[in-house]
Design an enzyme around this catalytic site. Structure first.
Site, PDB file in Angstrom:
ATOM      1  N   GLU A   1      -5.048  -3.482   4.027  1.00  0.00           N
ATOM      2  CA  GLU A   1      -4.674  -3.353   5.230  1.00  0.00           C
ATOM      3  C   GLU A   1      -3.998  -2.215   5.903  1.00  0.00           C
ATOM      4  O   GLU A   1      -2.487  -2.254   5.983  1.00  0.00           O
ATOM      5  CB  GLU A   1      -3.863  -4.996   5.580  1.00  0.00           C
TER       6      GLU A   1
ATOM      7  N   ASP B   1      -1.834  -5.285   0.895  1.00  0.00           N
ATOM      8  CA  ASP B   1      -1.262  -6.206   1.743  1.00  0.00           C
ATOM      9  C   ASP B   1      -0.021  -4.578   2.399  1.00  0.00           C
ATOM     10  O   ASP B   1       0.697  -3.900   1.710  1.00  0.00           O
ATOM     11  CB  ASP B   1      -0.090  -6.893   2.314  1.00  0.00           C
TER      12      ASP B   1
END
Length: 1024
Positions: free
Chosen positions: A757, A704
């Site tokens: 990401e 993330d």
């Protein structure tokens, strides 16, 4: 109770008032009825008359003399407890020099415990009780108490302690106490209800000096360290003496306590007498036993060290407690001393493994020790307590460290790839093969701490008896606690360099309490995996160039109320029906706030207990693997929660976070940023990635917020960030961390996949680390997501003006290994659902949804779809409620659900759609410039020559006949038509196939006329 100043007895003699008096002030002392070595402490008087009591008393050398009858003064209403002169009641500096006058203040009652061990609870910590009377003559401001008289180094037992006059104070304010009006100060009248409440105590039979006072207050753990046990409602220097017996009974036990004897050198008694034969199984020879004296003097330990050990504040308690060889005078054989901490115990002994018993003597502050010559061997500690049963247990300080030198070296280097095996709480069996000892080892990294304790349900959250030892410069602390079972709650109490204690959850706890509670839980796994076939096949395949369609879900809101094991039944059936190859769970690591969806982590090694224990999660993943479904998990190494009980300022200082807020704080999210340059912090994160991959058989991690890690100025204004050593905005330490995590994950776990990401144009995200890349396997194609959603949100009437948005992603489609995400981020925070972004009426919205998903599955790259979008959920997603499952009862939404199922089936069966996702040889434009009619067409092919022609009509009208060029002539089957009636479409198509003739068109050798349905996608495959 009022203080009576002029009371006289029947013969007219004046009675002394309440206070402190030398023996010469009492007629009974002058008549020789009291020992000359005592002072008298008269408490406030009562009216119940005199009686005879038994008193033990101390001579000048601190020895306890036999009790003798002390007849109280005839008519004197006060009980006369006795205390030593130098270690007892001290006169104020303003007392009369002849020592005969009464005093107006009781300055201090000093009970000297340095030479005596305590038998009653809490008394080993009681050093002094101070009580002060009313201020003198209303003088403004109170003064500090004068120090007591110095003790004579060799007191004479025959000399009364009070015979020496008190020193005359030099300060005039203190000399005012000689004024007759101040010799006996009035006491404050006690409240009537207090008098009535405690008046019955005057009629009770009081305990003798040698007996325990049943009315004494119980052990108070919150105040057992206190030097002054009297409750202090005001500053000590202003405390009044106007109290009755009820308020002084906390100090009464100081005068009633029995003292243990102790030899000057620290008496150690061995219970292996010289002439006792060895017990059965004892390996010590009789000759060696005969060389052991009954009593030996062990070199004394420093009192400061003992006090720190007793308080659980020593950095290495194992160096004092436990079993240690020592050298002592008069002992020819090797002598072993055993020390243990047993506060409040009345008798302690060590039971050796051979059966011999070693009696231990109290040394100081609850520390007991004894010696034997039986050699080093396992033992247990047996302790007796007043009013309680005997208690026997293994000593936590009798065991060697559970962490090895190699582990410490690797931790110091920041290279321990299985960190979770050595840090945290682990059930272990130590001891010997003949007598194994089962318990739990607690290990934590806290380099800034000066002392560490473990507290939990096994010690009533009092860690003074379970202080950890420092393992040197590694910053690691360790202890093995016998008898601690799985399920025990625990935390670490750490004292920082500033002296303050903090309570923290274990950073490497593998199980934690459910959110709202913060303790860690001792756990061990007993799960047996049954996915060996999946794991073998995973190691042999390349996930980057294989089929991958991912179903992203939030475990808590997919269906409310389901745990890990319930999800295994419902989720597997549903995902298998849809045909997704993988599921991706939003973060499963422990997090306190459900509204963060798991992205503000506090327990990186603990699966959230909201849905079950770690073995329940293993069961879910095992079942998914057995069903042929891969498992991805979101991982958050970029930032962590600020909760004070977790990682933030873990050992009293910035440890896991960067100490400079310009690099250590993320203001947008209210979180802290890891100190990526710290080798141990990097080790913590790299090992955490491996933990999920190896302990839970996870097939990949979606990392993330990579962009926030790569840039030092991410979401910061000028002046709010620090450049790197080269003056740039690249976070060099974070780059190194990501490279190390990816390289280590791929090296240790073949077949896994690491996904980034990353939303910027950073180059080389999926390039190998050997070439300077970050080393990820896939990167989220955020550019495709933004452009395509922006294009599809336009009305078909205006899409021709935005044609570049739908085709731009093909220009960079092969610059990285991409995954096309329609994730949770696109359906929250006011963005609405995916179907809500589509223009038109409800039918047109569903048609646009079908066309968009068909385009997504045909585009180069892997696919990810968030839960609920597969059937066109109308409402925006919220973690607090279920998905709108009821909407599947509507045929149009059931048709969209069927389309997704068909997309996944066709996708998996045709390698042309995934084999060359990362290679431009698998893609070729047919016509990408027909913006007037909102049509694009392209080819996907595999290495075997199979080709699929994709035609997308984003206009709202049917286009046909539409002349299209093809690479080859023949029959091309219609393998997918998103406008089919079974999917809720209008049913317009090409009757299942198209015949392509050798008629050149648009640079192609063959062509055909086809019909393109409105707002639909068409896939054609050449028949072999």
């Amino acid at each position: 109770m009022a203080h009576r100043r002029d009371q006289r007895d029947g013969s007219g003699r004046r009675l002394p008032g309440g206070g402190v008096h030398p023996p010469g002030d009492d007629a009974s002392a002058r008549e020789g009825r009291l020992p000359a070595g005592l002072l008298l402490l008269h408490l406030a008087e009562h009216t119940r008359g005199a009686r005879g009591v038994l008193h033990e008393h101390l001579d000048g050398n601190g020895r306890v003399l036999p009790a003798e009858s002390v007849r109280e003064y005839a008519g004197h209403p006060h009980r006369i407890p006795a205390v030593r002169r130098t270690g007892g009641v001290h006169h104020p500096g303003g007392a009369r020099r002849d020592g005969r006058g009464p005093v107006g203040r009781l300055l201090r009652i000093r009970i000297v415990r340095e030479r005596r061990a305590a038998r009653f609870r809490g008394e080993h910590r009681q050093r002094e009780v101070r009580v002060q009377g009313p201020r003198l003559c209303g003088c403004g401001g109170s003064r500090r108490l004068p120090r007591s008289l110095h003790r004579h180094p060799e007191p004479d037992p025959s000399r009364a302690p009070g015979s020496r006059p008190a020193a005359q104070p030099a300060h005039p304010c203190l000399r005012r106490r000689e004024h007759p009006r101040l010799l006996e100060a009035r006491l404050r009248r006690a409240l009537p209800d207090r008098c009535l409440r405690h008046d019955h105590r005057g009629r009770e039979r009081r305990s003798a000096l040698g007996a325990r006072d049943r009315r004494a207050p119980g052990y108070d753990p919150l105040r057992h360290h206190a030097r002054h046990h009297l409750p202090r409602a005001r500053p000590r220097h202003r405390r009044r003496l106007g109290v009755g017996r009820g308020q002084l009974r906390q100090a009464r036990r100081l005068h009633h306590a029995r003292a243990h004897s102790r030899d000057p050198g620290g008496l150690i008694v061995t219970t292996i007498p010289p002439n006792t034969p060895p017990a059965p199984g004892d390996t010590v020879s009789t000759e060696r036993q005969r060389t052991a004296p009954d009593k030996v003097a062990i070199p004394p330990l420093d009192d400061v060290v003992l006090d720190r050990i007793a308080a659980g504040e020593h950095h290495d308690p194992h160096s004092v407690l436990g079993s240690h060889p020592v050298a002592a005078d008069g002992v020819s054989d090797a002598l072993t001393v055993i020390r243990t901490r047993r506060p409040l115990a009345t008798r302690v002994s060590a039971v050796l493994d051979s059966g011999a018993r070693v009696e231990l003597s109290h040394v100081r502050a609850g520390i007991w020790q004894g010696a034997h010559v039986a050699g080093h061997q396992p033992y247990q500690i047996e302790a007796s307590y007043d009013g309680g049963p005997d208690w026997i247990a293994d000593d936590p300080y009798a065991f060697a460290p559970a962490i090895g030198e190699l582990d410490l070296h690797l931790i110091g280097e920041g290279r321990h790839e299985r960190l979770w095996d050595v840090l945290g709480a682990h059930r272990r069996t130590l001891g010997t093969a003949e007598r194994p000892v089962t318990g739990t080892s607690f290990t934590v990294w806290a380099p800034h701490a000066s002392a560490v304790r473990v507290v939990g349900t096994f010690n009533d959250w009092n860690g003074e008896g379970h202080a950890l030892r420092s393992m040197g410069g590694s910053g690691v602390w360790e202890i093995f606690v016998p008898g601690v079972e799985s399920g025990a709650l625990y935390k670490f109490a750490l004292r920082g360099r500033d002296g303050n204690w903090v309570s923290k959850a274990d950073p490497l706890a593998r199980f934690s309490e459910t959110a709202g509670l913060t303790a860690s839980i001792v756990t061990e796994s007993h799960y047996e995996w049954n996915d060996s076939e999946w794991m073998t096949a995973r190691a042999a395949r390349d996930p980057h160039n294989g089929p991958m369609s991912v179903y992203e879900l939030h475990a808590g809101s997919w269906r409310l109320g389901l745990g890990y094991r319930e999800l295994a039944d419902h989720l597997i059936e549903y995902v298998t029906e849809l045909g997704f190859t993988h599921v991706e769970f939003m973060p499963l690591a422990e997090h306190p706030f459900g509204g963060s969806w798991g992205y503000q982590v506090t327990g990186y090694y603990a699966p959230t207990s909201r849905f079950g224990d770690p073995d329940d999660l293993r069961y879910l993943i095992d079942r998914l693997h057995q069903a042929g479904i891969g498992v991805l998990v979101d991982w958050v190494p970029g930032h962590f929660a600020t909760d004070a009980w977790a990682l933030a300022r873990f050992d009293g200082e910035a440890l896991y976070e960067h100490p400079d807020p310009r690099r250590g704080e993320h203001k947008d999210w209210g979180t802290l940023i890891f100190d990526f340059g710290n080798p141990q912090v990097r080790n913590f994160l790299v090992a955490n990635a491996l933990y999920w991959l190896e302990e839970f058989h996870v097939d990949g991690l979606r990392v993330d917020a990579v962009a926030s890690m790569l840039y030092l100025d991410y979401s910061r204004q000028p002046g709010e960030w620090l450049p790197n050593i080269h003056g740039g905005n690249e976070n060099l330490e974070a780059i190194s961390l990501l490279q190390e995590a990816n390289a280590t994950a791929y090296r240790r776990n073949p077949g896994v996949i690491m996904i980034a990401e990353e939303s910027t144009n950073w180059g080389g995200v999926t390039a190998p680390t050997s070439g300077g890349g970050l080393g990820f396997g896939l990167k989220w194609n955020m550019g495709w997501m933004h452009d395509s959603l922006q294009y599809i949100a336009n009305d078909p009437m205006w899409r021709s003006y935005h044609h570049g948005e739908i085709t731009f992603s093909f220009l960079y489609a092969f610059s990285e290994n991409f995954l096309l995400p329609i994730s949770h981020d696109e359906v929250v925070h006011g963005k609405g659902s995916l179907i809500g972004k589509m223009p038109g009426d409800h039918w047109q919205k569903l048609a646009n949804m079908r066309a968009f998903l068909t385009f997504m599955w045909a585009h180069p790259g892997k696919q990810l779809l968030f839960m609920g979008q597969e059937f066109g959920q109308l409402s925006e997603w919220s973690e607090a409620r279920d998905l709108d499952w009821w909407i599947l009862d509507q045929p149009a939404h059931r048709g969209l659900h069927s389309l997704v199922t068909q997309l996944n089936r066709v996708y998996r069966e045709n390698s042309a759609l995934w084999e060359h996702d990362n290679d431009s040889s698998g893609f070729e434009w047919l016509d990408g410039g027909d913006s007037t009619r909102n049509i694009i067409s392209f080819l996907r092919r595999d290495g075997n020559g199979d080709e699929i022609a994709v035609f997308m009509n984003f206009s709202g009208t049917t286009v046909g006949p539409y002349r299209a060029g093809f690479p080859q002539s023949g029959v091309w089957d219609e393998i997918l038509n998103s406008d089919a009636a079974e999917f809720g479409g209008s049913g317009i198509g090409n009757l299942g196939s198209v015949t392509v003739k050798d008629e050149p068109w648009a640079g192609r050798p063959a062509s055909a006329d086809i019909t393109l349905p409105p707002l639909a996608g068409l896939w054609l495959k050449r028949r072999r």
